[in-house]
Design a protein around this motif. Structure first.
Motif, PDB file in Angstrom:
ATOM      1  N   HIS A  72       0.508  -1.392   0.218  1.00  0.00           N
ATOM      2  CA  HIS A  72       0.152   0.085   0.315  1.00  0.00           C
ATOM      3  C   HIS A  72       1.225   1.402  -0.005  1.00  0.00           C
ATOM      4  O   HIS A  72       2.200   0.696   0.671  1.00  0.00           O
ATOM      5  CB  HIS A  72      -0.738   0.599   1.246  1.00  0.00           C
ATOM      6  N   THR A  73       0.494   2.206  -0.097  1.00  0.00           N
ATOM      7  CA  THR A  73       1.350   3.994   0.268  1.00  0.00           C
ATOM      8  C   THR A  73       0.365   4.332   0.783  1.00  0.00           C
ATOM      9  O   THR A  73      -0.454   5.050   1.111  1.00  0.00           O
ATOM     10  CB  THR A  73       1.133   4.313  -1.432  1.00  0.00           C
ATOM     11  N   PHE A  74       1.093   5.117   1.752  1.00  0.00           N
ATOM     12  CA  PHE A  74       1.357   5.870   2.615  1.00  0.00           C
ATOM     13  C   PHE A  74       0.470   7.191   1.904  1.00  0.00           C
ATOM     14  O   PHE A  74       1.233   8.208   1.159  1.00  0.00           O
ATOM     15  CB  PHE A  74       2.287   6.462   3.549  1.00  0.00           C
ATOM     16  N   LEU A  75      -0.824   7.445   2.332  1.00  0.00           N
ATOM     17  CA  LEU A  75      -1.233   9.049   1.435  1.00  0.00           C
ATOM     18  C   LEU A  75      -0.857   9.989   2.714  1.00  0.00           C
ATOM     19  O   LEU A  75       0.041  10.857   2.435  1.00  0.00           O
ATOM     20  CB  LEU A  75      -2.468   8.690   1.536  1.00  0.00           C
ATOM     21  N   TYR A  76      -1.742  10.092   3.879  1.00  0.00           N
ATOM     22  CA  TYR A  76      -1.683  11.470   5.166  1.00  0.00           C
ATOM     23  C   TYR A  76      -2.073  10.589   5.796  1.00  0.00           C
ATOM     24  O   TYR A  76      -2.881   9.660   6.017  1.00  0.00           O
ATOM     25  CB  TYR A  76      -2.207  12.544   4.408  1.00  0.00           C
ATOM     26  N   GLU A  77      -2.286  11.349   7.430  1.00  0.00           N
ATOM     27  CA  GLU A  77      -2.633  10.870   8.578  1.00  0.00           C
ATOM     28  C   GLU A  77      -3.276  12.578   9.443  1.00  0.00           C
ATOM     29  O   GLU A  77      -3.549  13.900   8.629  1.00  0.00           O
ATOM     30  CB  GLU A  77      -1.115  11.208   9.643  1.00  0.00           C
ATOM     31  N   ASP A  78      -4.530  12.109   9.650  1.00  0.00           N
ATOM     32  CA  ASP A  78      -5.326  13.044   9.743  1.00  0.00           C
ATOM     33  C   ASP A  78      -5.967  12.739  11.601  1.00  0.00           C
ATOM     34  O   ASP A  78      -5.420  12.001  11.473  1.00  0.00           O
ATOM     35  CB  ASP A  78      -6.336  13.226   9.372  1.00  0.00           C
ATOM     36  N   GLY A  79      -7.295  13.009  11.523  1.00  0.00           N
ATOM     37  CA  GLY A  79      -8.030  12.915  13.608  1.00  0.00           C
ATOM     38  C   GLY A  79      -8.446  11.751  13.192  1.00  0.00           C
ATOM     39  O   GLY A  79      -8.191  11.041  14.228  1.00  0.00           O
ATOM     40  N   ASP A  80      -8.805  10.908  12.073  1.00  0.00           N
ATOM     41  CA  ASP A  80      -9.282   9.719  11.378  1.00  0.00           C
ATOM     42  C   ASP A  80      -8.010   8.158  11.518  1.00  0.00           C
ATOM     43  O   ASP A  80      -8.307   7.744  12.455  1.00  0.00           O
ATOM     44  CB  ASP A  80      -9.715   9.390  10.691  1.00  0.00           C
ATOM     45  N   GLY A  81      -6.629   8.810  11.616  1.00  0.00           N
ATOM     46  CA  GLY A  81      -5.964   8.113  11.483  1.00  0.00           C
ATOM     47  C   GLY A  81      -5.065   7.945  10.113  1.00  0.00           C
ATOM     48  O   GLY A  81      -4.698   9.290   9.899  1.00  0.00           O
ATOM     49  N   PHE A  82      -4.614   7.230  10.149  1.00  0.00           N
ATOM     50  CA  PHE A  82      -3.306   7.307   9.539  1.00  0.00           C
ATOM     51  C   PHE A  82      -4.027   6.503   8.044  1.00  0.00           C
ATOM     52  O   PHE A  82      -5.243   4.994   7.347  1.00  0.00           O
ATOM     53  CB  PHE A  82      -2.018   6.417   9.723  1.00  0.00           C
ATOM     54  N   HIS A  83      -3.743   7.348   6.839  1.00  0.00           N
ATOM     55  CA  HIS A  83      -4.502   6.778   5.262  1.00  0.00           C
ATOM     56  C   HIS A  83      -4.117   5.948   4.167  1.00  0.00           C
ATOM     57  O   HIS A  83      -2.872   6.467   4.156  1.00  0.00           O
ATOM     58  CB  HIS A  83      -6.100   7.681   4.851  1.00  0.00           C
ATOM     59  N   PHE A  84      -3.290   4.542   4.233  1.00  0.00           N
ATOM     60  CA  PHE A  84      -2.862   3.880   2.971  1.00  0.00           C
ATOM     61  C   PHE A  84      -3.968   3.987   1.797  1.00  0.00           C
ATOM     62  O   PHE A  84      -4.921   3.638   2.178  1.00  0.00           O
ATOM     63  CB  PHE A  84      -2.574   3.139   3.586  1.00  0.00           C
ATOM     64  N   MET A  85      -3.606   3.788   0.673  1.00  0.00           N
ATOM     65  CA  MET A  85      -4.535   3.366  -0.510  1.00  0.00           C
ATOM     66  C   MET A  85      -3.306   2.054  -1.043  1.00  0.00           C
ATOM     67  O   MET A  85      -2.145   1.858  -1.879  1.00  0.00           O
ATOM     68  CB  MET A  85      -3.977   4.679  -1.756  1.00  0.00           C
ATOM     69  N   ASN A  86      -3.855   1.501  -1.765  1.00  0.00           N
ATOM     70  CA  ASN A  86      -3.514   0.197  -2.433  1.00  0.00           C
ATOM     71  C   ASN A  86      -3.683   0.739  -4.099  1.00  0.00           C
ATOM     72  O   ASN A  86      -4.590   1.281  -4.106  1.00  0.00           O
ATOM     73  CB  ASN A  86      -4.749  -1.317  -2.134  1.00  0.00           C
ATOM     74  N   PRO A  87      -1.861   1.041  -4.449  1.00  0.00           N
ATOM     75  CA  PRO A  87      -1.896   1.224  -5.596  1.00  0.00           C
ATOM     76  C   PRO A  87      -3.204   0.278  -6.700  1.00  0.00           C
ATOM     77  O   PRO A  87      -2.824   0.991  -8.237  1.00  0.00           O
ATOM     78  CB  PRO A  87      -0.554   0.443  -5.755  1.00  0.00           C
ATOM     79  N   GLU A  88      -3.209  -0.562  -6.774  1.00  0.00           N
ATOM     80  CA  GLU A  88      -3.820  -1.808  -8.539  1.00  0.00           C
ATOM     81  C   GLU A  88      -5.480  -1.539  -7.862  1.00  0.00           C
ATOM     82  O   GLU A  88      -6.169  -1.252  -8.455  1.00  0.00           O
ATOM     83  CB  GLU A  88      -3.170  -3.220  -7.206  1.00  0.00           C
ATOM     84  N   SER A  89      -5.952  -1.581  -6.881  1.00  0.00           N
ATOM     85  CA  SER A  89      -7.520  -0.571  -6.899  1.00  0.00           C
ATOM     86  C   SER A  89      -7.860   0.098  -6.101  1.00  0.00           C
ATOM     87  O   SER A  89      -8.847   0.455  -6.654  1.00  0.00           O
ATOM     88  CB  SER A  89      -7.942  -2.286  -5.594  1.00  0.00           C
ATOM     89  N   TYR A  90      -7.270   0.816  -5.478  1.00  0.00           N
ATOM     90  CA  TYR A  90      -7.209   2.283  -5.304  1.00  0.00           C
ATOM     91  C   TYR A  90      -7.946   2.334  -4.171  1.00  0.00           C
ATOM     92  O   TYR A  90      -8.313   3.445  -4.128  1.00  0.00           O
ATOM     93  CB  TYR A  90      -7.594   3.580  -6.673  1.00  0.00           C
TER      94      TYR A  90
END
Length: 189
Positions: A72-90
């Motif tokens: 997965h690719t690390f996108l950003y951190e906010d109040g909800d937590g740390f957000h990651f994206m699967n580069p194949e399925s988005y």
């Protein structure tokens, strides 16, 4: 579910103990002079974060939960937590700050990490072995120190303290091991 012997359990594995999932924090094998060899496993329950320490005979069987490891690719951190994206399925997954733990200091936008998921929920994170960071401050070199074994304290751009060789100055980019935060080498870029 797969049964494995306790001595083969490693950090980051996910175990199913009495129907609850645990992520392994440390696993050590002890071989006393007399008696049975044992494996000491420190783990954190995924559902509520409670830490548990268990001892198993090294030949005992433990249940390893079926976990999917995907990049997965690390996108950003906010109040909800740390957000990651699967580069194949988005598809995007979020992990809490507690689940990310000490790894948060080394996460950088766009960094490729391995996320372990169980039934669509992110439960563990595996960082790349090395990251490149900049030294923000360090102490001046003291004359008379030998270069071979003396290291000086330095502050990295992510706020983590480490020890670096005397010739490294503030503003220098260095490669750091994510496992223990130790200096590896001067960055080649």
């Amino acid at each position: 579910m797969a049964k494995i012997i306790a001595s083969s359990v490693r950090k980051g594995n996910v175990l199913d103990v009495d129907g609850k999932l645990y992520v392994v924090l440390t696993a050590q094998n002890f071989h006393p002079g007399k008696g049975t060899p044992v494996t000491q496993i420190d783990m954190r329950r995924i559902s509520d974060g409670v830490k548990v320490s268990e001892r198993y005979r090294t030949t005992e069987q433990v249940e390893r939960a079926h976990v999917e490891d995907r990049e997965h690719t690390f996108l950003y951190e906010d109040g909800d937590g740390f957000h990651f994206m699967n580069p194949e399925s988005y598809d995007q997954l979020t992990m809490s700050a507690e689940d990310v733990g000490d790894a948060k200091a080394y996460l950088q936008e766009g960094m490729a990490v391995i996320l372990s998921t169980h039934e669509g929920v992110a439960i563990a994170l595996d960082l790349p072995r090395h990251v490149t960071l900049e030294i923000t401050e360090t102490e001046p070199v003291v004359k008379g120190q030998t270069a071979s074994s003396s290291y000086k304290p330095a502050m990295l751009s992510n706020g983590v303290r480490t020890l670096v060789p005397p010739h490294i100055q503030a503003g220098t980019r260095v490669v750091i091991a994510t496992e223990d935060g130790s200096y590896v080498e001067r960055a080649k870029d």
